[in-house]
Design a protein around this motif. Structure first.
Motif, short mmCIF file in Angstrom:
data_model
loop_
_atom_site.label_atom_id
_atom_site.label_comp_id
_atom_site.label_asym_id
_atom_site.label_seq_id
_atom_site.Cartn_x
_atom_site.Cartn_y
_atom_site.Cartn_z
N ILE A 146 0.95 -1.26 0.01
CA ILE A 146 -0.03 -0.02 -0.08
C ILE A 146 0.98 1.30 0.01
CG2 ILE A 146 -1.76 1.33 1.15
CD1 ILE A 146 -2.43 -1.38 2.57
N GLY A 147 0.96 2.07 -1.13
CA GLY A 147 1.40 3.15 -1.06
C GLY A 147 0.74 4.27 -1.23
N ALA A 148 1.13 5.44 -1.05
CA ALA A 148 0.68 6.73 -1.32
C ALA A 148 0.42 7.28 -2.66
CB ALA A 148 1.28 7.83 -0.43
N HIS A 149 1.59 7.07 -3.64
CA HIS A 149 1.41 7.47 -5.03
C HIS A 149 1.71 6.24 -6.05
CE1 HIS A 149 3.03 10.84 -2.55
NE2 HIS A 149 2.00 11.24 -2.82
N LEU A 165 -1.60 -4.31 -5.40
CA LEU A 165 -0.99 -3.27 -5.04
C LEU A 165 -2.10 -2.21 -4.91
CD1 LEU A 165 1.54 -2.89 -8.01
CD2 LEU A 165 2.05 -2.38 -5.69
N LEU A 166 -1.94 -1.46 -4.12
CA LEU A 166 -2.91 -0.35 -3.74
C LEU A 166 -2.24 0.98 -3.72
CD1 LEU A 166 -5.67 0.76 -2.86
CD2 LEU A 166 -5.08 -0.10 -0.60
N SER A 167 -2.72 2.11 -4.38
CA SER A 167 -2.15 3.43 -4.09
C SER A 167 -3.38 4.38 -3.52
CB SER A 167 -1.61 4.13 -5.55
OG SER A 167 -0.55 3.12 -5.86
N THR A 168 -3.13 5.03 -2.62
CA THR A 168 -4.07 5.98 -2.05
C THR A 168 -4.37 7.29 -3.06
OG1 THR A 168 -2.49 6.97 -0.44
CG2 THR A 168 -3.84 5.44 0.18
N THR A 169 -3.44 7.69 -3.69
CA THR A 169 -3.53 8.79 -4.61
C THR A 169 -2.69 8.32 -5.98
OG1 THR A 169 -1.57 10.21 -4.47
CG2 THR A 169 -3.07 10.30 -2.60
N ALA A 170 -3.02 9.20 -6.90
CA ALA A 170 -2.23 8.87 -8.36
C ALA A 170 -0.67 9.19 -8.26
CB ALA A 170 -3.06 9.45 -9.42
N GLY A 171 -0.74 10.53 -7.53
CA GLY A 171 0.43 10.92 -7.67
C GLY A 171 0.70 12.00 -8.39
N GLU A 172 -0.39 12.70 -9.13
CA GLU A 172 -0.29 13.74 -10.08
C GLU A 172 0.47 15.01 -9.82
OE1 GLU A 172 -2.97 12.85 -8.50
OE2 GLU A 172 -4.29 14.29 -8.04
N MET A 173 0.77 15.25 -8.54
CA MET A 173 1.19 16.57 -8.39
C MET A 173 2.68 16.61 -8.58
SD MET A 173 -1.22 18.30 -7.61
CE MET A 173 -0.96 20.07 -6.61
N GLY A 174 3.27 15.49 -9.17
CA GLY A 174 4.78 15.37 -9.24
C GLY A 174 5.29 15.92 -10.66
N ASP A 184 -9.19 7.26 -5.23
CA ASP A 184 -9.00 8.65 -5.96
C ASP A 184 -8.95 9.76 -5.00
OD1 ASP A 184 -8.92 10.20 -8.09
OD2 ASP A 184 -10.96 9.85 -8.84
N TYR A 185 -8.05 9.63 -4.18
CA TYR A 185 -8.05 10.81 -3.19
C TYR A 185 -7.03 11.79 -3.94
CZ TYR A 185 -9.79 8.50 0.73
OH TYR A 185 -10.71 7.82 1.67
N PRO A 186 -7.03 13.03 -4.09
CA PRO A 186 -6.24 14.24 -4.60
C PRO A 186 -4.75 13.98 -3.99
CG PRO A 186 -8.06 15.21 -3.98
CD PRO A 186 -8.16 13.78 -3.35
N ASP A 187 -3.89 13.88 -4.83
CA ASP A 187 -2.36 13.98 -4.55
C ASP A 187 -2.13 15.01 -3.40
OD1 ASP A 187 0.34 13.48 -4.14
OD2 ASP A 187 0.88 14.08 -6.11
N THR A 188 -1.24 14.96 -2.21
CA THR A 188 -0.96 15.90 -1.31
C THR A 188 -2.21 16.16 -0.26
OG1 THR A 188 -1.78 17.99 -2.30
CG2 THR A 188 0.51 17.36 -2.84
N ASN A 234 6.83 4.87 8.84
CA ASN A 234 5.97 5.67 9.60
C ASN A 234 6.41 6.77 10.20
OD1 ASN A 234 7.22 4.50 11.66
ND2 ASN A 234 5.67 3.48 12.42
N LYS A 235 7.75 7.18 10.00
CA LYS A 235 8.38 8.38 10.31
C LYS A 235 8.87 9.35 9.01
CE LYS A 235 10.61 7.15 14.52
NZ LYS A 235 10.07 5.48 14.66
N ALA A 236 7.99 8.98 8.01
CA ALA A 236 8.16 9.63 6.58
C ALA A 236 7.95 11.14 6.89
CB ALA A 236 7.24 9.13 5.72
N ARG A 237 8.66 11.96 6.01
CA ARG A 237 8.42 13.37 6.44
C ARG A 237 7.38 13.69 5.03
NH1 ARG A 237 13.59 15.91 3.42
NH2 ARG A 237 13.56 14.52 1.41
N HIS A 238 7.26 12.94 4.08
CA HIS A 238 6.40 13.23 3.14
C HIS A 238 4.71 13.00 3.63
CE1 HIS A 238 3.97 13.09 -0.71
NE2 HIS A 238 5.02 13.38 -1.36
N ARG A 239 3.91 14.10 3.59
CA ARG A 239 2.66 13.99 4.10
C ARG A 239 1.69 12.85 3.76
NH1 ARG A 239 -2.42 15.10 3.30
NH2 ARG A 239 -3.76 16.25 5.04
N ASP A 240 1.61 12.57 2.37
CA ASP A 240 0.96 11.54 1.95
C ASP A 240 1.61 10.30 2.31
OD1 ASP A 240 -1.05 12.86 0.78
OD2 ASP A 240 -0.08 13.04 -1.33
N HIS A 241 2.72 9.87 2.25
CA HIS A 241 3.48 8.72 2.70
C HIS A 241 3.06 8.45 4.34
CE1 HIS A 241 7.09 9.15 -0.53
NE2 HIS A 241 5.58 9.13 -1.13
#
Ligand SMILES: [Zn+2]
Length: 242
Positions: free
Chosen positions: A6-9, A33-42, A76-80, A109-116
């Motif tokens: 399970i990833g964020a992007h 595989l599961l992603s919580t957002t597409a990662g479109e803001m990259g 389909d959550y918006p990236d970020t 679980n100490k990721a600095r990236h908000r979605d991560h």
């Protein structure tokens, strides 16, 4: 065995543990595989965001097909903007109960990236919710045997891997071909060549664990003593320990 990553992007889990996923597909395990957002803001401009979102979804599907995963999901959550809420945790809880994985893999679980970070926290809470029989969802309770956190260049703070999973040349070839589907993997979006970075990291992590190639994880060994990754090296924190 069933493994759910399970990833964020779309591309996070594919880069950070895709070689191990390819290995387990080869061994006959079911990989999801599961992603919580597409990662479109990259992408590189505001105007390109919507087109890049569809591109990421398409790239993710091609990558998943090449890896040989059984099912590739995307929320389909918006990236970020992936929220850390009970509702989001219940959504993951229901997916976990439906798939019934033995192993779940997610972000550190100490990721600095908000979605991560939010994804990692939601996964932890969802695993806990999933075993509680009095919490009703569409599927019966399910207990996951072990949770692994991935080795991501974006989330190095306090990350000390303690599980090294060997991968063979054929796994690396399949994985590299799959993640080359991502323009960001080929270095065409940010200039950072993800595919090369993670390929070389398998050499570095493999050297530490005395394998030819490996991908590394952190797992809380107190959760379960069962050795689920078939030939992982769960005690090797340094060369001297093996
Ligand atoms: Zn990410």
């Amino acid at each position: 065995m069933k493994i759910l990553a399970i990833g964020a992007h779309i591309c996070d889990m594919e880069f950070t543990c895709g070689a191990v996923l390819a290995k387990h597909v080869r061994l006959g395990d079911e990989v999801y595989l599961l992603s919580t957002t597409a990662g479109e803001m990259g992408c590189n401009s505001v105007e390109a965001v919507q087109a890049y979102k569809q591109q990421k979804i398409d790239e993710g599907q091609r990558c998943a097909q090449k890896l040989g995963v059984k099912e590739s999901l995307w929320l389909d959550y918006p990236d970020t903007e992936y929220p850390c809420t009970r509702e989001a945790q219940m959504e993951l809880c229901d997916i976990i109960r439906r798939i019934k994985p033995d192993i779940v893999i997610t972000h550190w679980n100490k990721a600095r990236h908000r979605d991560h970070y939010n994804t990692a926290v939601n996964v932890e809470k969802a695993l806990w919710l999933a075993v509680i029989p009095t919490i009703k969802t569409n599927y019966p309770p399910h207990g996951v045997k072990r949770l692994f956190y991935t080795d991501n260049w974006e989330d190095p703070k306090d990350f000390v891997p303690n599980v090294f999973v060997s991968v063979e040349e054929e796994d690396i070839e399949r994985w590299q071909s799959a993640i080359n589907e991502f323009a960001v993997g080929r270095g065409e979006i940010s200039g950072f060549h993800f595919t090369e970075y993670y390929k070389h990291l398998t050499y570095v992590r493999g050297m530490v664990a005395k394998y030819n190639n490996a991908q590394a994880f952190y797992s809380d060994m107190t959760i379960c003593t069962e050795k689920l990754f078939s030939d992982c090296n769960p005690t090797c924190n340094s060369i001297s320990e093996k």
